[in-house]
Scaffold this motif. Structure first.
Motif, PDB file in Angstrom:
ATOM      1  N   LYS A  69       0.833  -1.209   0.000  1.00  0.00           N
ATOM      2  CA  LYS A  69       0.000   0.000   0.000  1.00  0.00           C
ATOM      3  C   LYS A  69       0.867   1.258   0.000  1.00  0.00           C
ATOM      4  O   LYS A  69       0.593   2.211  -0.733  1.00  0.00           O
ATOM      5  CB  LYS A  69      -0.919  -0.013   1.222  1.00  0.00           C
ATOM      6  N   VAL A  70       1.921   1.256   0.820  1.00  0.00           N
ATOM      7  CA  VAL A  70       2.831   2.406   0.865  1.00  0.00           C
ATOM      8  C   VAL A  70       3.490   2.612  -0.491  1.00  0.00           C
ATOM      9  O   VAL A  70       3.630   3.745  -0.973  1.00  0.00           O
ATOM     10  CB  VAL A  70       3.905   2.203   1.962  1.00  0.00           C
ATOM     11  N   PHE A  71       3.892   1.509  -1.126  1.00  0.00           N
ATOM     12  CA  PHE A  71       4.542   1.565  -2.441  1.00  0.00           C
ATOM     13  C   PHE A  71       3.602   2.192  -3.471  1.00  0.00           C
ATOM     14  O   PHE A  71       3.997   3.095  -4.227  1.00  0.00           O
ATOM     15  CB  PHE A  71       4.934   0.151  -2.875  1.00  0.00           C
ATOM     16  N   LEU A  72       2.349   1.727  -3.495  1.00  0.00           N
ATOM     17  CA  LEU A  72       1.383   2.215  -4.482  1.00  0.00           C
ATOM     18  C   LEU A  72       1.040   3.693  -4.255  1.00  0.00           C
ATOM     19  O   LEU A  72       0.936   4.465  -5.216  1.00  0.00           O
ATOM     20  CB  LEU A  72       0.120   1.360  -4.448  1.00  0.00           C
ATOM     21  N   VAL A  73       0.868   4.063  -2.996  1.00  0.00           N
ATOM     22  CA  VAL A  73       0.580   5.473  -2.699  1.00  0.00           C
ATOM     23  C   VAL A  73       1.758   6.351  -3.115  1.00  0.00           C
ATOM     24  O   VAL A  73       1.569   7.443  -3.688  1.00  0.00           O
ATOM     25  CB  VAL A  73       0.274   5.659  -1.193  1.00  0.00           C
ATOM     26  N   SER A  74       2.977   5.875  -2.855  1.00  0.00           N
ATOM     27  CA  SER A  74       4.172   6.638  -3.245  1.00  0.00           C
ATOM     28  C   SER A  74       4.245   6.811  -4.757  1.00  0.00           C
ATOM     29  O   SER A  74       4.610   7.883  -5.258  1.00  0.00           O
ATOM     30  CB  SER A  74       5.436   5.925  -2.747  1.00  0.00           C
ATOM     31  N   LEU A  75       3.894   5.771  -5.498  1.00  0.00           N
ATOM     32  CA  LEU A  75       3.881   5.864  -6.961  1.00  0.00           C
ATOM     33  C   LEU A  75       2.838   6.873  -7.442  1.00  0.00           C
ATOM     34  O   LEU A  75       3.085   7.633  -8.387  1.00  0.00           O
ATOM     35  CB  LEU A  75       3.603   4.489  -7.570  1.00  0.00           C
ATOM     36  N   LEU A  76       1.669   6.891  -6.791  1.00  0.00           N
ATOM     37  CA  LEU A  76       0.633   7.859  -7.174  1.00  0.00           C
ATOM     38  C   LEU A  76       1.110   9.291  -6.936  1.00  0.00           C
ATOM     39  O   LEU A  76       0.883  10.185  -7.765  1.00  0.00           O
ATOM     40  CB  LEU A  76      -0.654   7.597  -6.387  1.00  0.00           C
ATOM     41  N   VAL A  77       1.775   9.504  -5.806  1.00  0.00           N
ATOM     42  CA  VAL A  77       2.320  10.835  -5.510  1.00  0.00           C
ATOM     43  C   VAL A  77       3.393  11.205  -6.530  1.00  0.00           C
ATOM     44  O   VAL A  77       3.459  12.347  -7.002  1.00  0.00           O
ATOM     45  CB  VAL A  77       2.899  10.875  -4.079  1.00  0.00           C
ATOM     46  N   PHE A  78       4.227  10.236  -6.876  1.00  0.00           N
ATOM     47  CA  PHE A  78       5.274  10.456  -7.882  1.00  0.00           C
ATOM     48  C   PHE A  78       4.666  10.840  -9.229  1.00  0.00           C
ATOM     49  O   PHE A  78       5.135  11.779  -9.886  1.00  0.00           O
ATOM     50  CB  PHE A  78       6.101   9.174  -8.018  1.00  0.00           C
ATOM     51  N   ILE A  79       3.632  10.130  -9.635  1.00  0.00           N
ATOM     52  CA  ILE A  79       2.953  10.435 -10.903  1.00  0.00           C
ATOM     53  C   ILE A  79       2.370  11.842 -10.874  1.00  0.00           C
ATOM     54  O   ILE A  79       2.512  12.617 -11.832  1.00  0.00           O
ATOM     55  CB  ILE A  79       1.840   9.390 -11.177  1.00  0.00           C
ATOM     56  N   ALA A  80       1.730  12.185  -9.750  1.00  0.00           N
ATOM     57  CA  ALA A  80       1.137  13.517  -9.609  1.00  0.00           C
ATOM     58  C   ALA A  80       2.201  14.611  -9.699  1.00  0.00           C
ATOM     59  O   ALA A  80       1.991  15.660 -10.328  1.00  0.00           O
ATOM     60  CB  ALA A  80       0.394  13.614  -8.279  1.00  0.00           C
ATOM     61  N   LEU A 166       5.387   5.865 -17.506  1.00  0.00           N
ATOM     62  CA  LEU A 166       6.187   4.707 -17.082  1.00  0.00           C
ATOM     63  C   LEU A 166       5.862   4.322 -15.642  1.00  0.00           C
ATOM     64  O   LEU A 166       5.740   3.132 -15.313  1.00  0.00           O
ATOM     65  CB  LEU A 166       7.676   5.016 -17.215  1.00  0.00           C
ATOM     66  N   ALA A 167       5.720   5.337 -14.776  1.00  0.00           N
ATOM     67  CA  ALA A 167       5.377   5.074 -13.378  1.00  0.00           C
ATOM     68  C   ALA A 167       3.982   4.467 -13.262  1.00  0.00           C
ATOM     69  O   ALA A 167       3.741   3.600 -12.406  1.00  0.00           O
ATOM     70  CB  ALA A 167       5.468   6.361 -12.569  1.00  0.00           C
ATOM     71  N   ALA A 168       3.061   4.927 -14.120  1.00  0.00           N
ATOM     72  CA  ALA A 168       1.711   4.361 -14.122  1.00  0.00           C
ATOM     73  C   ALA A 168       1.752   2.884 -14.515  1.00  0.00           C
ATOM     74  O   ALA A 168       1.024   2.045 -13.947  1.00  0.00           O
ATOM     75  CB  ALA A 168       0.820   5.140 -15.079  1.00  0.00           C
ATOM     76  N   GLY A 169       2.605   2.546 -15.471  1.00  0.00           N
ATOM     77  CA  GLY A 169       2.783   1.140 -15.846  1.00  0.00           C
ATOM     78  C   GLY A 169       3.307   0.321 -14.679  1.00  0.00           C
ATOM     79  O   GLY A 169       2.851  -0.814 -14.442  1.00  0.00           O
ATOM     80  N   SER A 170       4.258   0.892 -13.926  1.00  0.00           N
ATOM     81  CA  SER A 170       4.792   0.215 -12.742  1.00  0.00           C
ATOM     82  C   SER A 170       3.699   0.027 -11.693  1.00  0.00           C
ATOM     83  O   SER A 170       3.631  -1.018 -11.027  1.00  0.00           O
ATOM     84  CB  SER A 170       5.943   1.035 -12.139  1.00  0.00           C
ATOM     85  N   PHE A 171       2.850   1.031 -11.541  1.00  0.00           N
ATOM     86  CA  PHE A 171       1.737   0.962 -10.590  1.00  0.00           C
ATOM     87  C   PHE A 171       0.834  -0.231 -10.908  1.00  0.00           C
ATOM     88  O   PHE A 171       0.441  -0.991 -10.015  1.00  0.00           O
ATOM     89  CB  PHE A 171       0.932   2.263 -10.637  1.00  0.00           C
ATOM     90  N   ILE A 172       0.525  -0.402 -12.181  1.00  0.00           N
ATOM     91  CA  ILE A 172      -0.339  -1.510 -12.612  1.00  0.00           C
ATOM     92  C   ILE A 172       0.331  -2.856 -12.335  1.00  0.00           C
ATOM     93  O   ILE A 172      -0.294  -3.785 -11.804  1.00  0.00           O
ATOM     94  CB  ILE A 172      -0.682  -1.375 -14.109  1.00  0.00           C
TER      95      ILE A 172
END
Length: 392
Positions: A69-80, A166-172
């Motif tokens: 969960k922490v990883f996914l939230v961090s990726l969302l913040v990174f994308i934003a 690219l980060a969105a792809g990693s999120f998926i």
């Protein structure tokens, strides 16, 4: 290799691209935002400084949370943060976006490394960590030259949109293939700070910091340096970054071999001295690309050659706090990047020529040498002494 580790390495590539890509397109960003190159260079300074501070702090604050969960939230913040960069119309909004990206990246990189060791067998942990680091180093090699080419073709903003994709792809991929992973107890930040309080360990960390500061005094402004001193166009600048990056990654292997052959202390001293000399000599070769290139390659090799012997030295000095020392060594690297890019910006803001940056960087590197010598002159930190410090 475990497919989950490959996914983590891909994530490392995505987030690694964002740190140094700015260095290759500083003149373009400065022109678009109507600011000086020195001011634009502070985008690197702010990023590195926030990264250094945020890594240990966020790791402690999120230690008990479920890791996926922490990883996914961090990726969302990174994308934003990257989308915000794409729409930035002034230096203020760009700076805010860099802070957001740096904080999320610091956590993503740490999580990628720690999770990689937990999804494989103990016998494969070293290779798993190596693969993640390979993802990071690959992004450093490819990011700047590709960024220059993309910027020339489509504009600098598109780079950050691509990174967000690219980060969105990693999120998926993380969402689908990575299972839930419980949090755990982390070493309190206060204890971590005490672990580097000794003069021996603290000065060793400062040696890393000042070496990187000397490096980034020039490297943060390498594009304008190449354009001004060697009159290279964007294509040749991109090629120079590619050669530099390949040499830098090779430097890690060179540093490891050197450390095994002559020992960690001698290797650290040899690398620092040689690094200072290569920076000092560099300006005298700019009249000829044939002479400049080999000196640039030596400089690049040495910029990463310090890491293996320095890590070995820290472990040998106090094995009981080895993990903490490695964490702070990464922070020291980021602080050094921040200080170096700031120094280069100040030199240019005060009317100094970009041609003087190698000499300034060489002078800063001497501070690294002094810190290393001071560290080597101190006795080895005993486990008992460190435990007493922590419990005081």
């Amino acid at each position: 290799m475990n497919f989950k580790v490959i996914i983590l390495a891909i994530s490392a590539v995505a987030v690694g691209l964002v740190e140094l890509v700015v260095g290759g397109i500083l003149p373009t960003i400065a022109k678009d935002l109507n600011i000086s190159i020195g001011t634009a260079g502070q985008l690197i300074t702010v990023y590195a400084l926030v990264y250094a501070v945020a890594g240990p702090v966020l790791l402690v604050l999120t230690s008990k949370m479920e890791r996926k969960k922490v990883f996914l939230v961090s990726l969302l913040v990174f994308i934003a943060g990257n989308i915000m960069t794409y729409f930035s119309s002034n230096i203020t909004s760009f700076m805010i976006a860099r802070v957001v990206i740096a904080m999320s990246t610091a956590l993503i990189v740490v999580l990628s490394l720690t999770i990689a060791t937990k999804v494989v067998k103990p016998s494969q942990q070293a290779r798993a960590v190596g693969l993640v680091y390979m993802g990071i180093s690959s992004s450093l090699v490819l990011g700047v030259p590709l960024g220059i080419l993309i910027s020339d073709a489509f504009g600098w903003r598109v780079i950050f949109l691509i990174i967000a994709v690219l980060a969105a792809g990693s999120f998926i991929l993380i969402s689908i293939f990575l299972g839930k992973m419980p949090g755990g107890d982390a070493i309190p930040l206060k204890v971590q700070l005490k672990a580097v309080a000794s003069l021996k360990l603290g000065s060793a960390q400062l040696a890393t910091m000042f070496l990187l500061a000397g490096h980034y005094t020039l490297y943060a402004y390498f594009t304008p340096y190449l354009e001004s001193e060697l009159q290279l166009n964007s294509t040749w600048v991109s090629a120079a970054y590619l050669v530099f990056g390949i040499a830098a990654i090779s430097g890690g292997a060179v540093g490891g071999i050197l450390s095994d052959k002559i020992g960690a202390k001698k290797s650290v001293l040899l690398v620092i001295v040689s690094f200072a000399i290569s920076l000092f000599v560099l300006p005298f070769t700019t009249f000829s690309i044939v002479l400049f290139t080999p000196i640039m390659i030596i400089w690049a090799l040495l910029s990463w050659a310090i890491t293996p012997p320095q890590q070995s030295y820290l472990i040998q000095s106090d094995p009981s706090t080895a993990d903490i020392q490695q964490s702070f060594n990464n922070s020291a690297i980021q602080v050094g990047i921040s200080i170096g890019s700031a120094i280069g910006g100040i030199v240019m803001a005060q009317g100094g020529s970009v041609s003087n940056l190698p000499w300034v960087g060489s002078a800063v590197t001497i501070l690294a040498l002094l810190c290393a010598v001071l560290s080597f002159s101190r006795p080895i930190v005993s486990k008992e002494a460190m435990e007493n410090k922590v419990t005081d």
